[in-house]
Design an enzyme around this catalytic site. Structure first.
Site, PDB file in Angstrom:
ATOM      1  N   TRP A 104       0.828  -1.215   0.000  1.00  0.00           N
ATOM      2  CA  TRP A 104       0.000   0.000   0.000  1.00  0.00           C
ATOM      3  C   TRP A 104       0.853   1.252   0.000  1.00  0.00           C
ATOM      4  O   TRP A 104       0.523   2.233  -0.660  1.00  0.00           O
ATOM      5  CB  TRP A 104      -1.000  -0.016   1.159  1.00  0.00           C
ATOM      6  CG  TRP A 104      -1.951  -1.167   1.039  1.00  0.00           C
ATOM      7  CD1 TRP A 104      -2.036  -2.248   1.867  1.00  0.00           C
ATOM      8  CD2 TRP A 104      -2.933  -1.386   0.006  1.00  0.00           C
ATOM      9  NE1 TRP A 104      -3.008  -3.118   1.408  1.00  0.00           N
ATOM     10  CE2 TRP A 104      -3.569  -2.619   0.288  1.00  0.00           C
ATOM     11  CE3 TRP A 104      -3.330  -0.666  -1.132  1.00  0.00           C
ATOM     12  CZ2 TRP A 104      -4.583  -3.139  -0.528  1.00  0.00           C
ATOM     13  CZ3 TRP A 104      -4.348  -1.177  -1.934  1.00  0.00           C
ATOM     14  CH2 TRP A 104      -4.956  -2.397  -1.628  1.00  0.00           C
ATOM     15  N   ASP A 173      -1.833   6.320   6.404  1.00  0.00           N
ATOM     16  CA  ASP A 173      -2.864   5.399   5.932  1.00  0.00           C
ATOM     17  C   ASP A 173      -3.114   4.433   7.092  1.00  0.00           C
ATOM     18  O   ASP A 173      -2.246   3.643   7.446  1.00  0.00           O
ATOM     19  CB  ASP A 173      -2.342   4.661   4.690  1.00  0.00           C
ATOM     20  CG  ASP A 173      -3.329   3.620   4.157  1.00  0.00           C
ATOM     21  OD1 ASP A 173      -4.385   3.409   4.788  1.00  0.00           O
ATOM     22  OD2 ASP A 173      -3.024   3.034   3.101  1.00  0.00           O
ATOM     23  N   LYS A 197     -12.086  -2.413   6.723  1.00  0.00           N
ATOM     24  CA  LYS A 197     -11.329  -3.340   7.564  1.00  0.00           C
ATOM     25  C   LYS A 197     -11.768  -3.240   9.018  1.00  0.00           C
ATOM     26  O   LYS A 197     -12.165  -4.220   9.602  1.00  0.00           O
ATOM     27  CB  LYS A 197      -9.829  -3.081   7.446  1.00  0.00           C
ATOM     28  CG  LYS A 197      -9.207  -3.767   6.249  1.00  0.00           C
ATOM     29  CD  LYS A 197      -8.769  -2.848   5.188  1.00  0.00           C
ATOM     30  CE  LYS A 197      -8.390  -3.610   3.926  1.00  0.00           C
ATOM     31  NZ  LYS A 197      -7.724  -2.739   2.980  1.00  0.00           N
TER      32      LYS A 197
HETATM   33  C1  LIG Z   1      -7.141  -2.215   1.929  1.00  0.00           C
HETATM   34  C2  LIG Z   1      -6.127  -1.137   2.038  1.00  0.00           C
HETATM   35  C3  LIG Z   1      -6.071  -0.074   1.128  1.00  0.00           C
HETATM   36  C4  LIG Z   1      -6.992   0.014  -0.054  1.00  0.00           C
HETATM   37  O1  LIG Z   1      -8.194   0.530   0.334  1.00  0.00           O
HETATM   38  P1  LIG Z   1      -9.354   0.863  -0.710  1.00  0.00           P
HETATM   39  O2  LIG Z   1     -10.395   1.425   0.205  1.00  0.00           O
HETATM   40  O3  LIG Z   1      -9.740  -0.418  -1.354  1.00  0.00           O
HETATM   41  O4  LIG Z   1      -8.834   1.849  -1.679  1.00  0.00           O
HETATM   42  C5  LIG Z   1      -5.128   0.902   1.325  1.00  0.00           C
HETATM   43  N1  LIG Z   1      -4.283   0.865   2.363  1.00  0.00           N
HETATM   44  C6  LIG Z   1      -4.295  -0.149   3.261  1.00  0.00           C
HETATM   45  C7  LIG Z   1      -3.336  -0.146   4.400  1.00  0.00           C
HETATM   46  C8  LIG Z   1      -5.222  -1.175   3.121  1.00  0.00           C
HETATM   47  O5  LIG Z   1      -5.244  -2.176   4.012  1.00  0.00           O
END
Ligand SMILES: *Cc1c(COP(=O)(O)O)cnc(C)c1O
Length: 368
Positions: A104, A173, A197
């Site tokens: 990511w 993030d 998540k």
């Molecule tokens: C799942 C995930 C993403 C992607 O998220 P989307 O909402 O599908 O764009 C980005 N960063 C991390 C750390 C993730 O676990």
């Protein structure tokens, strides 16, 4: 636990607290006496105002933040943030630091480069297949922000403390560990998370933005960013309570219920963290004590949210995942880019689920 429900270790979208699902079910046809479903009411109604305002209020209480931080709900997932961050915060000649700790982070870096922004990758754990979190990083004093990924969903690593960045705001993030522990919010200029998540269904991305960062983006909107589309500007969301256009009403409502569950049933983020530590410890202790399973992340960098592990061979891994599914343990396959196994044990995963998993892992290994 309901007879028809499995133990869900999916990485995302992933398990939600059962009480939340039941509350959604109970109120689905008649939301708050409106005679309509939450998916049928206007986002301009008083009923929905209450939902969004309460979600913001709960976020502020849980993270202990005041009006200096804006709590926003966007669409486009965490992935759109990879682009919006450099677009909004980096003007001509301005730079940002990025730490690369996995898939990511790599995507966030790629997106900033695609936009031809000036960024430095100041540290990376790519040399050891992203199995650790880099230490003793030297950050640039003149960077506008430092971008990190607090939990690496695919590689199974997590920042357990946040680096000293010489006062440069951290942009993180937190898609896979938001609301899993208390945070020293003073260090962060922005945190963001795709909801699917730890806090809700897919389709809503929570952004918590410090006012200084918003001001920085607004300065650029006066000049070189004056053609930036409205939907890509943070102040479009902050000035209209995230309702410039129709937000993901259902996603925000589920997020509200999850935050209510954390506040009222769990008892806040300190207790949430203690519970997550207990679950993670139990699973890692079992793996470490076995000579069959092997954890892939370095000990001091292990994630409490995504436990990645291997079996002696790929054939055994396939068999393990197949048998686990038959035993009502779902989602244990590692990400397709890395293989192996992964148990995602987010906030909503119960101790009962961890115990069931360990019991199965023991019996699988003893038959080999
Ligand atoms: C799942 C995930 C993403 C992607 O998220 P989307 O909402 O599908 O764009 C980005 N960063 C991390 C750390 C993730 O676990």
């Amino acid at each position: 636990m309901s007879e028809t429900r499995i133990f869900n270790f999916n990485a995302g979208p992933s398990a939600l607290p059962l009480t939340v699902l039941k509350e959604i079910q109970a109120s689905f046809l008649d939301f708050k006496g409106s005679g309509m479903s939450v998916t049928e009411i206007s986002h301009r109604s008083g009923v929905f105002d209450e939902v969004i305002n309460d979600t913001v209020a709960r976020t502020r209480r849980l993270l202990n933040i005041d009006e200096k931080y804006h709590v926003l709900f966007l669409q486009g997932g965490a992935s759109l943030q990879f682009a919006m961050i450099p677009m909004n915060f980096l003007g001509e000649g301005a730079t940002a630091d990025y730490v690369n700790t996995g898939t990511w982070s790599t995507k966030a870096i790629k997106e900033a480069k695609l936009l031809e922004k000036k960024i430095s990758v100041v540290a990376s754990s790519e040399d050891k297949n992203f199995s650790y979190i880099p230490k003793n990083i030297e950050f640039n004093k003149d960077a506008k922000y430092v971008h990190i990924t607090s939990n690496n969903t695919i590689k199974g690593t997590q920042w357990h403390s946040f680096p000293d960045t010489n006062g440069v705001p951290i942009v993180s993030d937190m898609s896979s560990d938001i609301f899993s522990r208390p945070l020293e919010m003073e260090k962060f200029g922005m945190i963001y998370a795709g909801a699917q998540k730890n806090i809700g269904p897919a389709g809503v991305c929570m952004v918590i933005l410090h006012d200084d960062m918003l001001k920085l983006s607004e300065e650029l909107l006066q000049g070189e960013n004056k053609t930036l589309p409205n939907m890509l500007r943070y102040n479009t969301y902050s000035s209209q309570n995230s309702m410039y256009n129709t937000p993901n009403c259902f996603g925000i409502y589920v997020t509200q219920l999850v935050l209510k569950w954390i506040e009222e049933e769990i008892g806040g983020l300190t207790k949430m963290e203690a519970r997550n530590k207990e679950k993670g410890q139990m699973l890692y202790d079992f793996i470490d004590g076995s000579n069959f399973y092997r954890a892939t992340a370095e000990k001091d960098s292990r994630s409490l949210m995504n436990v990645t592990f291997r079996l002696p061979t790929e054939d055994l891994e396939k068999e393990f995942i197949g048998q686990a599914t038959k035993n009502r343990l779902g989602g244990l396959k590692g990400h397709r880019s890395v293989g192996g196994c992964r148990a995602s044990i987010y906030n909503a995963t119960t101790m009962e689920a961890i115990e069931a998993l360990i019991k199965f892992m023991k019996s699988f290994a003893s038959g080999k």
